[in-house]
Design an enzyme around this catalytic site. Structure first.
Site, PDB file in Angstrom:
ATOM      1  N   TYR A  71       5.113   5.382   2.606  1.00  0.00           N
ATOM      2  CA  TYR A  71       4.425   4.597   1.570  1.00  0.00           C
ATOM      3  C   TYR A  71       2.928   4.520   1.861  1.00  0.00           C
ATOM      4  CZ  TYR A  71       3.289   0.793  -1.622  1.00  0.00           C
ATOM      5  OH  TYR A  71       2.736   0.031  -2.618  1.00  0.00           O
ATOM      6  N   SER A  85      -2.953   0.872  -2.794  1.00  0.00           N
ATOM      7  CA  SER A  85      -2.417  -0.299  -2.111  1.00  0.00           C
ATOM      8  C   SER A  85      -3.279  -0.611  -0.907  1.00  0.00           C
ATOM      9  CB  SER A  85      -0.977  -0.053  -1.659  1.00  0.00           C
ATOM     10  OG  SER A  85      -0.517  -1.080  -0.785  1.00  0.00           O
TER      11      SER A  85
END
Length: 282
Positions: free
Chosen positions: A189, A176
């Site tokens: 995350y 990501s």
């Protein structure tokens, strides 16, 4: 007579009459605008393939003529994706390492090998740091990071048992842009995606002797819901002037998996419409 004949032919030429159009071809004999890609059918496993980006990746490999299996914890969505694409669905909670390994064992027994693994499964849980718990941290790591290690290790063991001779293999890990840029409350995350990126180049070195390339893809804003509900401000903030679509990521996975792309190795490909290169000061 001759003068009139030439005049008539010139008039026909100017008006387009009597002109037969012939398609031009490239030096290889292909028509311009046609791209031919050699992509023999492959055996593909996608983790987290029931919905969103994962579902589109499953469909893309199915459309390419591959034999595709995917696992997911969402049985209802998984069954729907399997019916729509023709891929095999295996209900698996990837937090259960033994269950994930059993899924791969079934595929290896049925197929003989796995050519492509797309480690797509992932979750996000954004909340203030002081309100987050260690259990939540561990849960995100067990879903976003550990399966990458489990599937890669399992494939490596299988290839070694086959004799260890290098032959085609691709591992594609979903990272990501948050692995290099953050907002408050995204610690677990962001850390998990940074770990995926680091794990990618470490696995690349370990798996290179087996002929397996390992790369990661870092999506930016990829809209998995109602794309038409997005506003002008959503699109215009991106240098590419639009929010990403799930197909943008699926095409990258197909590209990485092409047989000729074995020189692409250990890389992280950012697909975010240019947002991480945009300088912003307030």
């Amino acid at each position: 007579m001759a003068d009139n004949y030439l005049e008539r032919k010139m008039e026909e030429y100017r008006s387009g009459k009597g002109v037969t159009y012939r398609h031009r071809t490239t030096p290889t004999g292909a028509r311009p605008g046609t791209l031919t890609v050699k992509f023999p059918p492959r055996r593909v496993l996608v983790t987290g393939g029931a919905r969103g980006i994962g579902r589109t990746i499953v469909k893309a490999f199915c459309d390419a003529g591959c034999r595709v299996a995917f696992c997911d914890i969402d049985s209802k969505a998984g069954a729907a994706t399997a019916q729509a694409t023709g891929a095999q669905f295996h209900p698996v909670d990837v937090r259960d390492a033994a269950a994930l390994e059993r899924c791969m064992d079934r595929l290896l027994e049925a197929w003989g090998d796995i050519d492509v693994i797309v480690n797509n499964v992932g979750v996000s849980a954004f909340k203030p740091l002081e309100e987050s718990s260690l259990e939540e941290w561990d849960d995100i790591m067990s879903i976003n990071v550990r399966p990458v290690y489990i599937t890669s290790r399992k494939l490596a063991i299988h290839r070694r048992n086959m004799g260890g001779e290098p032959h085609y293999g691709r591992i594609i890990n979903m990272a990501s842009t948050r692995q290099s840029m953050s907002e408050a409350g995204t610690e677990a995350y962001s850390a998990s995606k940074g770990a995926v990126n680091s794990l990618t180049h470490a696995l690349m070195m370990s798996l290179a002797p087996l002929g397996i390339t390992v790369n990661s893809v870092s999506p930016g804003w990829i809209e998995t819901g109602d794309y038409d509900a997005l506003g002008e401000a959503d699109h215009s903030q991106h240098p590419s002037r639009r929010v990403g679509r799930v197909d943008d990521i699926a095409r990258a996975c197909i590209f990485i998996a092409l047989p000729d792309n074995d020189f692409l190795n250990g890389e992280n490909i950012v697909i975010d419409g240019g947002m991480t290169r945009k300088m912003i000061y307030v």
